[in-house]
Design a protein around this motif. Structure first.
Motif, short mmCIF file in Angstrom:
data_model
loop_
_atom_site.label_atom_id
_atom_site.label_comp_id
_atom_site.label_asym_id
_atom_site.label_seq_id
_atom_site.Cartn_x
_atom_site.Cartn_y
_atom_site.Cartn_z
N GLU A 95 -7.28 -22.23 9.90
CA GLU A 95 -6.47 -21.04 9.66
C GLU A 95 -5.09 -21.41 9.14
OE1 GLU A 95 -4.67 -17.19 12.17
OE2 GLU A 95 -5.66 -18.85 13.21
N PHE A 96 -4.65 -20.73 8.09
CA PHE A 96 -3.30 -20.93 7.59
C PHE A 96 -2.36 -20.01 8.35
CE2 PHE A 96 0.29 -20.54 4.67
CZ PHE A 96 0.51 -21.88 4.36
N VAL A 97 -1.33 -20.58 8.97
CA VAL A 97 -0.46 -19.80 9.86
C VAL A 97 0.97 -19.83 9.34
CG1 VAL A 97 -1.90 -20.20 11.89
CG2 VAL A 97 -0.08 -21.82 11.35
N PRO A 98 1.77 -18.79 9.66
CA PRO A 98 3.14 -18.74 9.16
C PRO A 98 4.06 -19.65 9.96
CG PRO A 98 2.70 -16.84 10.55
CD PRO A 98 1.39 -17.57 10.41
N GLY A 99 5.22 -19.94 9.39
CA GLY A 99 6.25 -20.69 10.09
C GLY A 99 7.00 -19.80 11.06
N LEU A 100 7.81 -20.40 11.90
CA LEU A 100 8.53 -19.64 12.91
C LEU A 100 9.38 -18.54 12.30
CD1 LEU A 100 9.47 -19.48 15.99
CD2 LEU A 100 11.51 -20.66 15.17
N ARG A 101 10.13 -18.88 11.26
CA ARG A 101 11.06 -17.91 10.69
C ARG A 101 10.34 -16.82 9.90
NH1 ARG A 101 14.92 -21.80 7.66
NH2 ARG A 101 13.26 -23.30 8.02
N GLU A 102 9.02 -16.96 9.76
CA GLU A 102 8.22 -15.91 9.12
C GLU A 102 7.48 -15.07 10.15
OE1 GLU A 102 5.77 -18.47 6.91
OE2 GLU A 102 7.34 -19.13 5.56
N GLU A 103 7.58 -15.46 11.43
CA GLU A 103 6.92 -14.71 12.49
C GLU A 103 7.67 -13.40 12.71
OE1 GLU A 103 4.22 -15.66 14.26
OE2 GLU A 103 4.21 -17.83 14.58
N ASP A 104 6.94 -12.36 13.15
CA ASP A 104 7.55 -11.06 13.40
C ASP A 104 8.63 -11.18 14.47
OD1 ASP A 104 5.88 -9.88 11.58
OD2 ASP A 104 4.43 -9.16 13.08
#
Length: 505
Positions: free
Chosen positions: A314-323
């Motif tokens: 799974e490709f996951v977002p970085g911290l600063r892209e998290e809601d």
């Protein structure tokens, strides 16, 4: 006389059952209560460890009736209880369930709670014995304690009163000391139970058994044989949905100050005279008082923040892209630091602690890496496939103990290769281990404080970590690392300067 000794020994083996009492859970509508606390209460009842008149009071902002709260508890238990469902257990437990609506500052709500507990003392036989579980954000600890005092709920003149507090307990040494003063102005230290759920895990408690019940291990736990110690708590999940709690706290405050330093203390402590709460805490505190973060921090520590990447498939977002996270957030999701213990047993042995989110896999372990043999009769070619001897205590998920050592490879040549001797809880025991919160809730009801850090331990842990946090705050942003990897490059440099490497779990 012999018969009395045998009966005493048998009594010590039997599980202890809580006496007449009740439990109030503040913040009962939150995730912790739903996922851990309420199922743990049912499992304790199902194991016969709670009294028949045990009472459970939920306190929260929801406008629930008793029946609506009971349905919420039932749903939580059905979804997450560890032990099998039994109608008789549920009926007995449900008879003692109540709910009080309120916030953490309103006098009327706490007066209603006080009236509710008095009625249950009379109707359920709880005898004035109440534990208050603060499953609330840390900024409300003082408010709740002050209201418990004002309303008379903390008055122990007619029965015992105890408070159970979740981490984080402060955000630095000064704030922890002030919070301790507030809590201890309402409850004596002997009635304060600070939860570190890692200490309730069977494998953590087994550290004491491994060391002190076996002659083969304890003589090796010192600087003569141990080169260094690595304590790792790695998670493969990110921070999605937890911005409100995590942003500004970070990995070091969230995990290192409590879980990892407590594991360090258990590994490094001397043998207590007995395993009573006082003796055990005294030995842990001696270790913490002797512990310092090793400088220079630019070379002996590392902190990082995960960026987008592949977590498995799974490709996951970085911290600063998290809601919910600020795109400029400087919160670290990875923390590693070097600690030294100024004692005869551990002088010169570095303890490397690390924790992080979005790492290669979920694992918590303690690895004691042994020194090389002082004299080696084998040639370099014969031992080139051999690494360090290592004793690994696996805390989760595959609970057990692994010993790695060199063995001769079958054949005519004298070649040495590493092999593993592996103990697994799941294979060795048919009994399912209880959840940590079962043990900790029961211990609080039994006034058994061995697994709960004291105010001194909390303050010492902050004293150890504060210089590292100050250094990081003064030196800029955390180093980036891709999700699914094992952290920032600075963590590898941290061990590489001593010609060591991180163990890959």
């Amino acid at each position: 006389m012999t018969g009395n000794l045998l009966r005493d020994a048998e009594d010590r083996r039997l599980p202890r059952i809580a006496g007449p009492c009740g439990l109030v859970i503040f913040g009962v509508t939150g995730d912790l209560a739903r996922k851990k606390l309420l199922p743990a209460v049912y499992d304790l009842a199902n194991r016969g460890l709670l009294p028949a008149g045990f009472s459970l009071v939920g306190y929260g902002r929801r406008d629930w009736t008793k029946e609506e709260f009971e349905a919420e508890v039932l749903s939580s238990v059905r979804d997450r209880a560890r032990t099998p469902w039994r109608d008789s257990v549920w009926d007995q437990l449900a008879a003692g369930i109540q709910f009080v609506k309120g916030d953490f500052v309103t006098d009327e709500a706490f007066d209603n709670l006080a009236a509710m507990t008095r009625r249950m003392d009379a109707d359920r036989g709880t005898a004035g014995n109440w534990a208050y579980y603060l499953s609330v954000p840390p900024q409300y600890f003082s408010d709740v304690c002050n209201q418990l005092e004002r309303s008379g709920l903390a008055d122990s003149s007619n029965g015992w009163r105890r408070v159970v507090i979740e981490k984080p307990f402060g955000h630095d040494e000064e704030s922890a000391r002030k919070l301790n003063q507030t809590v201890n102005s309402v409850f004596p230290e002997s009635s304060v139970f600070r939860i570190d759920h890692y200490l309730g895990k069977e494998t953590v408690q087994n550290i004491l058994v491994l060391r002190f019940a076996n002659q083969i291990f304890e003589p090796l736990f010192n600087s003569r044989y141990i080169d260094h110690v690595q304590i790792t708590m790695a998670e493969d999940i990110g921070l999605g949905g937890r911005a409100g709690y995590y942003d500004g706290i970070g990995a070091a405050r969230d995990v290192m100050q409590n879980h990892l330093l407590q594991l360090l203390a258990l590994v490094a402590m001397d043998e207590p005279v007995t395993f009573s709460p006082g003796e055990l805490k005294a030995e842990k505190l001696k270790v913490l008082k002797a512990t310092r973060a090793v400088e220079p921090f630019a070379q002996t520590t590392a902190h990082g923040q995960y960026t987008a990447g592949w977590q498995g498939s799974e490709f996951v977002p970085g911290l600063r892209e998290e809601d919910g996270f600020d795109p400029d957030s400087g919160t670290e999701t990875y923390a590693a630091a070097t600690f030294g213990i100024n004692s005869r047993r551990w002088a010169g042995v570095p303890f490397y602690l690390r924790t992080g989110k979005r790492l290669g896999r979920r694992v918590t372990e303690i690895a004691l890496v042994f020194k090389s043999a002082p004299h080696q009769s084998f040639t370099a070619g014969q031992t080139e496939a051999q690494g360090d001897n290592v004793l690994v205590i696996r805390v989760q998920p595959d609970e057990g103990v692994l010993l790695r050592f060199g063995s001769k490879v079958p054949g005519s040549a004298m070649d040495v290769r590493d092999v593993n001797m592996d103990f697994s809880y799941s294979e060795a025991f048919t009994e399912q281990s209880p959840e940590a919160y079962e043990r900790l809730i029961l211990d609080a009801l039994l006034d058994e404080g061995s697994l709960f850090p004291t105010n001194e331990e909390v303050e010492e842990s902050w004293r150890i970590l504060d210089p590292v946090l100050t250094h990081w705050a003064e030196t800029g942003r955390p180093e980036e690392y891709r999700a699914g990897t094992w952290g920032p490059a600075g963590a590898d440099r941290m061990l590489g300067r001593e010609q060591r490497t991180w163990r890959r779990p």
